[in-house]
Structure formats: structure tokens, C-alpha cells
Design a protein around this motif. Structure first.
Motif, mmCIF file in Angstrom:
data_model
loop_
_atom_site.group_PDB
_atom_site.id
_atom_site.type_symbol
_atom_site.label_atom_id
_atom_site.label_comp_id
_atom_site.label_asym_id
_atom_site.label_seq_id
_atom_site.Cartn_x
_atom_site.Cartn_y
_atom_site.Cartn_z
ATOM 1 N N ILE A 99 -17.824 10.872 -11.333
ATOM 2 C CA ILE A 99 -18.167 9.851 -10.000
ATOM 3 C C ILE A 99 -15.997 9.231 -9.645
ATOM 4 O O ILE A 99 -15.699 8.107 -10.597
ATOM 5 N N TRP A 100 -15.344 9.600 -8.554
ATOM 6 C CA TRP A 100 -14.458 9.097 -8.593
ATOM 7 C C TRP A 100 -14.112 8.444 -7.602
ATOM 8 O O TRP A 100 -14.588 8.998 -6.172
ATOM 9 N N ARG A 101 -13.634 7.345 -6.683
ATOM 10 C CA ARG A 101 -13.033 6.653 -5.770
ATOM 11 C C ARG A 101 -12.093 6.763 -5.527
ATOM 12 O O ARG A 101 -11.080 6.132 -6.236
ATOM 13 N N LEU A 102 -11.501 6.743 -4.108
ATOM 14 C CA LEU A 102 -10.213 6.584 -3.565
ATOM 15 C C LEU A 102 -9.399 4.947 -3.850
ATOM 16 O O LEU A 102 -10.497 4.349 -3.530
ATOM 17 N N LEU A 103 -7.966 4.695 -4.353
ATOM 18 C CA LEU A 103 -7.917 3.442 -4.314
ATOM 19 C C LEU A 103 -7.278 3.566 -3.053
ATOM 20 O O LEU A 103 -7.357 4.316 -2.088
ATOM 21 N N PRO A 104 -7.322 2.324 -2.684
ATOM 22 C CA PRO A 104 -8.215 1.038 -3.302
ATOM 23 C C PRO A 104 -9.093 0.274 -3.293
ATOM 24 O O PRO A 104 -10.130 1.491 -2.232
ATOM 25 N N GLN A 105 -9.698 -0.328 -4.652
ATOM 26 C CA GLN A 105 -11.009 0.230 -4.785
ATOM 27 C C GLN A 105 -11.468 -1.992 -4.947
ATOM 28 O O GLN A 105 -10.659 -2.014 -5.627
ATOM 29 N N THR A 106 -11.942 -2.315 -4.444
ATOM 30 C CA THR A 106 -12.370 -3.344 -4.270
ATOM 31 C C THR A 106 -13.871 -4.026 -5.727
ATOM 32 O O THR A 106 -14.693 -3.228 -5.445
ATOM 33 N N ARG A 107 -13.330 -4.714 -6.039
ATOM 34 C CA ARG A 107 -15.202 -4.945 -7.495
ATOM 35 C C ARG A 107 -15.309 -6.361 -6.398
ATOM 36 O O ARG A 107 -14.320 -7.402 -6.931
ATOM 37 N N ILE A 108 -16.678 -6.896 -6.812
ATOM 38 C CA ILE A 108 -17.707 -8.077 -6.922
ATOM 39 C C ILE A 108 -17.600 -8.293 -8.579
ATOM 40 O O ILE A 108 -18.696 -8.342 -8.406
ATOM 41 N N LEU A 109 -16.747 -9.548 -8.894
ATOM 42 C CA LEU A 109 -17.206 -9.836 -9.689
ATOM 43 C C LEU A 109 -17.604 -11.083 -10.075
ATOM 44 O O LEU A 109 -17.156 -12.171 -8.853
ATOM 45 N N ASP A 110 -17.985 -11.456 -10.997
ATOM 46 C CA ASP A 110 -18.554 -13.218 -11.367
ATOM 47 C C ASP A 110 -17.740 -14.074 -11.291
ATOM 48 O O ASP A 110 -17.498 -14.892 -10.207
ATOM 49 N N GLN A 111 -16.296 -13.632 -11.464
ATOM 50 C CA GLN A 111 -14.583 -14.242 -11.610
ATOM 51 C C GLN A 111 -14.795 -14.619 -10.442
ATOM 52 O O GLN A 111 -13.314 -15.994 -9.751
ATOM 53 N N GLY A 112 -15.061 -13.286 -9.515
ATOM 54 C CA GLY A 112 -14.320 -13.624 -7.934
ATOM 55 C C GLY A 112 -14.444 -12.137 -6.956
ATOM 56 O O GLY A 112 -14.846 -10.881 -7.596
ATOM 57 N N LEU A 113 -13.057 -11.895 -6.605
ATOM 58 C CA LEU A 113 -12.824 -10.714 -6.287
ATOM 59 C C LEU A 113 -11.819 -9.433 -7.106
ATOM 60 O O LEU A 113 -10.719 -10.497 -7.347
ATOM 61 N N LEU A 114 -11.569 -7.994 -7.376
ATOM 62 C CA LEU A 114 -10.915 -7.236 -8.281
ATOM 63 C C LEU A 114 -10.700 -6.347 -7.127
ATOM 64 O O LEU A 114 -11.352 -5.611 -6.759
ATOM 65 N N GLN A 115 -9.403 -6.205 -7.136
ATOM 66 C CA GLN A 115 -9.002 -4.714 -6.696
ATOM 67 C C GLN A 115 -7.882 -3.706 -7.360
ATOM 68 O O GLN A 115 -6.774 -4.412 -7.988
ATOM 69 N N TYR A 116 -8.478 -2.768 -7.439
ATOM 70 C CA TYR A 116 -7.722 -1.884 -8.291
ATOM 71 C C TYR A 116 -6.854 -1.238 -6.847
ATOM 72 O O TYR A 116 -7.069 -1.191 -5.678
ATOM 73 N N ASN A 117 -5.187 -1.221 -6.519
ATOM 74 C CA ASN A 117 -4.456 -0.473 -5.795
ATOM 75 C C ASN A 117 -3.456 0.180 -6.759
ATOM 76 O O ASN A 117 -2.979 -0.286 -7.276
ATOM 77 N N TYR A 118 -2.939 0.635 -5.290
ATOM 78 C CA TYR A 118 -1.440 1.046 -5.838
ATOM 79 C C TYR A 118 -0.375 1.376 -4.855
ATOM 80 O O TYR A 118 -0.635 1.462 -3.332
ATOM 81 N N ASP A 119 1.145 1.867 -4.931
ATOM 82 C CA ASP A 119 1.825 2.003 -4.634
ATOM 83 C C ASP A 119 2.379 3.750 -4.922
ATOM 84 O O ASP A 119 2.384 3.268 -6.188
ATOM 85 N N HIS A 120 3.664 3.824 -4.186
ATOM 86 C CA HIS A 120 4.251 4.673 -4.601
ATOM 87 C C HIS A 120 5.259 5.367 -3.854
ATOM 88 O O HIS A 120 6.173 4.847 -3.148
ATOM 89 N N THR A 121 6.301 5.969 -4.899
ATOM 90 C CA THR A 121 7.847 6.493 -4.014
ATOM 91 C C THR A 121 6.888 8.310 -4.509
ATOM 92 O O THR A 121 6.606 8.541 -5.199
ATOM 93 N N PHE A 122 8.787 8.696 -4.383
ATOM 94 C CA PHE A 122 8.860 10.278 -5.152
ATOM 95 C C PHE A 122 9.085 10.508 -6.343
ATOM 96 O O PHE A 122 9.013 11.349 -6.100
ATOM 97 N N LEU A 123 9.656 9.490 -6.409
ATOM 98 C CA LEU A 123 9.583 8.825 -7.914
ATOM 99 C C LEU A 123 8.661 8.288 -9.355
ATOM 100 O O LEU A 123 8.426 9.031 -10.189
ATOM 101 N N ASP A 124 7.576 7.963 -9.080
ATOM 102 C CA ASP A 124 6.240 7.098 -9.226
ATOM 103 C C ASP A 124 5.397 6.931 -8.328
ATOM 104 O O ASP A 124 5.647 6.404 -7.348
ATOM 105 N N VAL A 125 4.535 6.071 -9.225
ATOM 106 C CA VAL A 125 3.434 5.569 -8.629
ATOM 107 C C VAL A 125 2.500 4.470 -10.352
ATOM 108 O O VAL A 125 2.597 4.246 -10.674
ATOM 109 N N SER A 126 2.968 2.950 -9.000
ATOM 110 C CA SER A 126 2.147 2.222 -9.893
ATOM 111 C C SER A 126 1.226 1.445 -9.037
ATOM 112 O O SER A 126 1.284 1.436 -7.342
ATOM 113 N N ILE A 127 -0.168 1.122 -10.083
ATOM 114 C CA ILE A 127 -1.097 1.387 -10.258
ATOM 115 C C ILE A 127 -1.395 -0.391 -10.257
ATOM 116 O O ILE A 127 -1.136 -0.211 -12.170
ATOM 117 N N PHE A 128 -1.900 -0.434 -9.612
ATOM 118 C CA PHE A 128 -1.814 -2.431 -10.398
ATOM 119 C C PHE A 128 -3.266 -3.424 -9.786
ATOM 120 O O PHE A 128 -4.301 -2.281 -8.732
#
Length: 188
Positions: A99-128
């Protein structure tokens, strides 16, 4: 005058009669032309999907940096999409289905909100990761050995409104790519 008409009629009849009959033998072949110069190899305009696996940690500032290999040509006009392997289920035969989900993806955890996100150029991708709490409290299931698929889509495909970009299978189908054609890269 009659003799001229008669001669003209005979000549015309001979010309018409001489046009009929079997074809003659073929003539000799002509000389071959000169070979042209070989052209340069083209580029893949159908897009690509790469699979990477990495771990988010305080040491890498909860960021996975992926530089595109030389075998992947990305243009500034291309669309780069990142999908997170979110879960697995089973099909009717008991086989695992990702099961694949397109980023950004937000999860609700006990500690708070967690988001998987990314940015890119034509040289690289940064997932954070981004969170409204101290990320050192994250469990390994949220940070360790995370699997992502990075889809590089040419601009002419990206403008097609019939493609559901949230569905990785639909994107792969549009660029004529099967799961066996995905290059897998382990970043750890």
C-alpha cells in the motif's frame, strides 16, 4: 490527303499494338548510396520509478537525501512524485500487496502530528520528517528502514488529467512500467 490519314492511322495502330506484351527483364541495380552518420542515443521519455530505503535519525536531521544516479536523467520540467510504503495487505491468494501513499503524508501519533514530506530539484530528492513534538521520541517503526518510490514523470504525461497521481499503480501503468522494472537502492 487520304494517304496521309492512312499513314497516320497505321503509325498510331503500331504504337498502340507495341505497348502490349510481356514485361522485359529488369534492368541492372543502381549503386548504393553513402551511409549517413550515426545519431546520438535518445533519452527515456517514458519516466522512471526508483525505490529507496533509508532511516530517519537525529544524525541526518530526520532527512533522507537521494541524488539521482547518472543513469536517470531528470529535467527541470519533469514532475517528481514520492510515495511511502505505508502498509501491506493480502490479496485473495494470500500474497502480500503493498500500500503506497503519495507524500506529503500526515500521521496522528500520541505525541502529536508527524508529516512525511519532500522537496526536489532535477539533481536530487530530499525526504524529511516534520513534527510538532520532539522527534527523538519517535518509535523505530516511524523512522527505521522506510521504503519510498520516487517517480520521475515527463511534463507531457503530468498534464494528463485522467491520471490519478495518488495511485502509484496508475502512474506506473501510464509510463508503461511494471514492478520488476523498478531500480531498488538501499541508502543505509
Amino acid at each position: 490527303m487520304n494517304s496521309i490519314k492512312t499513314i497516320f492511322s497505321i503509325v498510331l495502330a503500331l504504337i498502340v499494338i507495341s505497348c502490349e506484351g510481356p514485361a522485359g527483364p529488369p534492368g541492372p541495380p543502381g549503386r548504393d548510396g553513402f551511409d549517413g552518420l550515426d545519431g546520438q542515443d535518445g533519452v527515456n521519455i517514458l519516466g522512471q520509478v526508483l525505490e529507496i530505503e533509508g532511516t530517519f535519525s537525529a544524525e541526518n536531521d530526520y532527512r533522507i537525501l537521494f541524488e539521482f544516479p547518472q543513469t536517470v536523467e531528470v529535467f527541470e520540467s519533469d514532475v517528481v512524485l514520492v510515495y511511502l510504503l505505508f502498509d501491506q495487505t493480502e490479496d485473495s491468494n494470500g500474497e502480500p500487496v503493498d500500500i503506497w501513499r503519495l507524500l506529503p503524508q500526515t500521521r496522528i501519533l500520541d505525541q502529536g502530528l508527524l508529516q512525511y514530506n519532500y522537496d526536489h530539484t532535477f539533481l536530487d530528492v530530499s525526504i524529511f520528517l516534520e513534527a510538532d513534538f520532539d522527534m527523538s521520541t519517535l518509535l523505530p517503526g516511524d523512522t527505521d528502514n522506510q521504503v519510498f518510490r520516487i517517480a520521475v514523470i515527463p511534463a507531457e504525461f503530468a498534464s494528463d488529467p485522467s491520471i490519478d497521481f495518488s495511485n502509484l499503480d496508475a502512474v506506473m501503468s501510464k509510463i508503461n512500467l511494471e514492478a520488476g522494472g523498478i531500480q531498488q537502492i538501499d541508502l543505509d
